[in-house]
Design an enzyme around this catalytic site. Structure first.
Site, short mmCIF file in Angstrom:
data_model
loop_
_atom_site.label_atom_id
_atom_site.label_comp_id
_atom_site.label_asym_id
_atom_site.label_seq_id
_atom_site.Cartn_x
_atom_site.Cartn_y
_atom_site.Cartn_z
N CYS A 117 0.81 -1.23 0.00
CA CYS A 117 0.00 0.00 0.00
C CYS A 117 0.84 1.27 0.00
CB CYS A 117 -0.92 0.02 1.22
SG CYS A 117 -1.88 1.54 1.35
N ASP A 316 3.12 8.17 -10.21
CA ASP A 316 2.86 9.31 -9.34
C ASP A 316 4.24 9.82 -8.93
OD1 ASP A 316 1.57 11.13 -7.68
OD2 ASP A 316 0.01 9.68 -7.20
C1 LIG Z 1 -4.63 10.33 -8.21
C2 LIG Z 1 -5.16 11.56 -7.70
C3 LIG Z 1 -6.31 12.14 -8.26
C4 LIG Z 1 -7.06 11.50 -9.40
O1 LIG Z 1 -6.35 11.59 -10.58
P1 LIG Z 1 -7.02 11.14 -11.96
O2 LIG Z 1 -5.89 11.26 -12.93
O3 LIG Z 1 -8.15 12.06 -12.23
O4 LIG Z 1 -7.48 9.73 -11.77
C5 LIG Z 1 -6.75 13.33 -7.77
N1 LIG Z 1 -6.11 13.95 -6.76
C6 LIG Z 1 -4.99 13.43 -6.20
C7 LIG Z 1 -4.33 14.16 -5.11
C8 LIG Z 1 -4.48 12.21 -6.65
O5 LIG Z 1 -3.40 11.68 -6.08
S1 SF4 Z 2 -3.95 -0.22 -1.38
FE1 SF4 Z 2 -6.01 0.59 -0.94
S2 SF4 Z 2 -7.17 -1.14 -0.08
FE2 SF4 Z 2 -5.01 -1.70 -0.01
S3 SF4 Z 2 -4.36 -1.10 2.06
FE3 SF4 Z 2 -3.91 0.63 0.71
S4 SF4 Z 2 -5.68 1.98 0.80
FE4 SF4 Z 2 -6.28 -0.03 1.66
#
Ligand SMILES: *Cc1c(COP(=O)(O)O)cnc(C)c1O
Ligand code: SF4
Length: 360
Positions: A117, A316
Site C-alpha cells: 500500500c 505518481d
Molecule cells: C490520483 C489523484 C487524483 C485522481 O487523478 P485522476 O488522474 O483524475 O485519476 C486526484 N487527486 C490526487 C491528489 C491524486 O493523487
Molecule cells: S492499497 Fe487501498 S485497499 Fe489496499 S491497504 Fe492501501 S488503501 Fe487499503
C-alpha cells in the site's frame, strides 16, 4: 483453509495466529514477522483467504496480503508520504492537487491491508479517520471552491463505511451544486463482495451527482464469481466501473497475467483505467518493477490486447508532483516537421508519409 465460520461475509483474519491456523503462515514465521506486524496491520477477509491456494508458495493473492519479512527492509529512496499527499492538504483528510478535483480520505480503515500500500503509513484500523468536524471542514472547503468538479472518496476504503454514513456524506456532497461527479476508489468489490448490498447501491445512486466506482484489482484470481456479482450490482444500477491495477513484481509483472486480468475486467464491465507503477512506500522494495520493464510490458500488450482492455501506465511523481503517463512513446517528432512513428512490431514509418507507407 480458513477455519472461521463462512456464514459471516465480513469476517477477517487479523492476527498472525489467525493466519497460522488458516494455513496461510507457518508457525516459524511468528518471530520473524514480529516487527512487520507491529507496524502494519493485517486484514485478510475470509472471502480472499478462500481464493488462496495455500499449497502454492507464489500464490498471487497471498503475496499481496499476507505479511512478509521483506517488509522490514526500507530502502533510502522510500518515503512515508511517497506521493506527497501532505504537501497538498489544505484541510485534514482532503488533498487538492489538481484544480478540478479533490481527494476526500473519509475513512482510514480498509477491508484488506495490501502489503504494498502506497498509504501504508496512514491507513489502518487505528488510522486517522476524518471526524465529523474534519468532514464538515472538508465540505466547507469544497463548497468554497467552485472549480472543484469531482470529489474522489478514497482512504482507506470508503466502502467499509456503513451505507448510512455514506448516505450522509453523499447528501452533503450533492448539496454542493458544482460537484458533478463523485468517484469512489475501493477494493471492497473484490475483497468483501458481500458488502455490496442493495442498501449500499441505493445510498450511492439516488442523488444528483454522477457516481463512478474505481475497483482496485491486481490479479484475475481476485475476480471471483462473488466479485463479478458485486460488480454487476453497480453496473446494472447505472454506476460505471473503472479498474485500477498496481504493477507488482511476483504478482502480475508478466504479459500473460496482465492479459488475462484486463480481459477478465472488461468482461466484468470494468474498464481498465490506470496501471500504477508501484510507489516508493516503506518496505515495498520486493514488489518493485523497473520503469523500463513496465514500459516493455505495455508495449507488448499494445499489439495483442483490445484497446478497451489496455489501461494507461502511470507514475505518481514522488514529492507531490502528480501523476503522469509513463508508457512507451511511439512518435518521434523531427525538426523538419515530419514525425517518425513506430508500429507495434517495432517498425518505423514517416508521418505524414512522403509516399504510401514509407519506412524510415
Ligand atoms: C490520483 C489523484 C487524483 C485522481 O487523478 P485522476 O488522474 O483524475 O485519476 C486526484 N487527486 C490526487 C491528489 C491524486 O493523487
Ligand atoms: S492499497 Fe487501498 S485497499 Fe489496499 S491497504 Fe492501501 S488503501 Fe487499503
Amino acid at each position: 483453509m480458513p477455519v472461521r465460520d463462512e456464514s459471516h461475509p465480513n469476517q477477517r483474519l487479523t492476527t498472525v495466529d489467525d493466519l497460522i491456523s488458516s494455513n496461510l503462515l507457518d508457525d516459524a514465521d511468528r518471530v520473524s514477522l514480529k516487527q512487520v506486524v507491529s507496524k502494519y496491520a493485517i486484514s485478510v477477509p475470509t472471502h480472499l483467504a478462500r481464493l488462496i491456494d495455500s499449497a502454492d508458495p507464489d500464490d498471487p493473492i497471498a503475496r499481496q496480503i499476507i505479511p512478509h519479512v521483506e517488509e522490514s527492509i526500507t530502502t533510502p529512496d522510500e518515503n512515508a508520504d511517497p506521493i506527497g499527499d501532505f504537501t497538498h492538504s489544505p484541510v485534514k483528510g482532503l488533498v487538492h492537487r489538481y484544480p478540478d478535483r479533490v481527494l476526500l480520505k473519509a475513512h482510514s480503515a480498509c477491508a484488506v491491508y495490501c502489503r504494498f500500500c502506497f498509504r501504508r503509513e496512514m491507513v489502518g484500523p487505528g488510522g486517522d479517520t476524518m471526524s465529523d468536524t474534519d468532514l464538515e471542514a472538508g465540505f466547507t472547503y469544497i463548497a468554497a471552491h467552485p472549480e472543484i468538479w469531482e470529489v474522489i472518496l478514497t482512504g482507506g476504503d470508503p466502502l467499509v463505511l456503513s451505507p448510512d454514513r455514506l448516505d450522509k456524506i453523499f447528501e452533503r456532497l450533492n448539496a454542493i451544486e458544482h460537484v458533478k461527479v463523485i468517484r469512489i476508489h475501493t477494493r471492497v468489490p473484490v475483497a468483501e463482495p458481500g458488502r455490496i448490498t442493495d442498501e449500499l447501491i441505493i445510498a450511492l445512486g439516488k442523488r444528483r451527482a454522477t457516481v463512478y466506482v474505481a475497483v482496485h484489482c491486481n490479479h484475475a484470481n481476485e475476480l471471483s464469481e462473488e466479485a463479478r456479482q458485486a460488480c454487476d450490482r453497480f453496473t446494472t444500477s447505472g454506476i460505471p466501473l473503472l479498474g485500477q491495477t498496481v504493477l507488482l513484481k511476483g504478482v502480475n509483472d508478466d504479459i500473460k497475467t496482465l492479459d488475462v486480468l484486463f480481459r477478465k475486467m472488461v468482461t466484468a464491465r470494468i474498464t481498465p483505467y490506470y496501471l500504477h507503477h508501484p510507489d516508493l512506500a516503506p518496505g515495498t522494495g520486493h514488489f518493485r518493477v523497473s520503469l523500463e520493464d513496465g514500459q516493455s510490458l505495455i508495449k507488448q500488450l499494445r499489439g495483442t490486447l483490445s484497446g478497451i482492455a489496455l489501461p494507461t501506465y502511470m507514475l505518481d511523481i514522488p514529492g507531490g508532483h502528480g501523476k503522469v503517463p509513463v508508457g512507451p512513446t511511439y512518435a518521434d517528432i523531427r525538426v523538419n516537421g515530419t514525425t517518425v512513428v513506430e508500429d507495434v512490431n517495432g517498425k518505423t514509418h514517416v508521418y505524414p508519409p512522403s509516399q504510401p507507407d514509407s519506412e524510415a
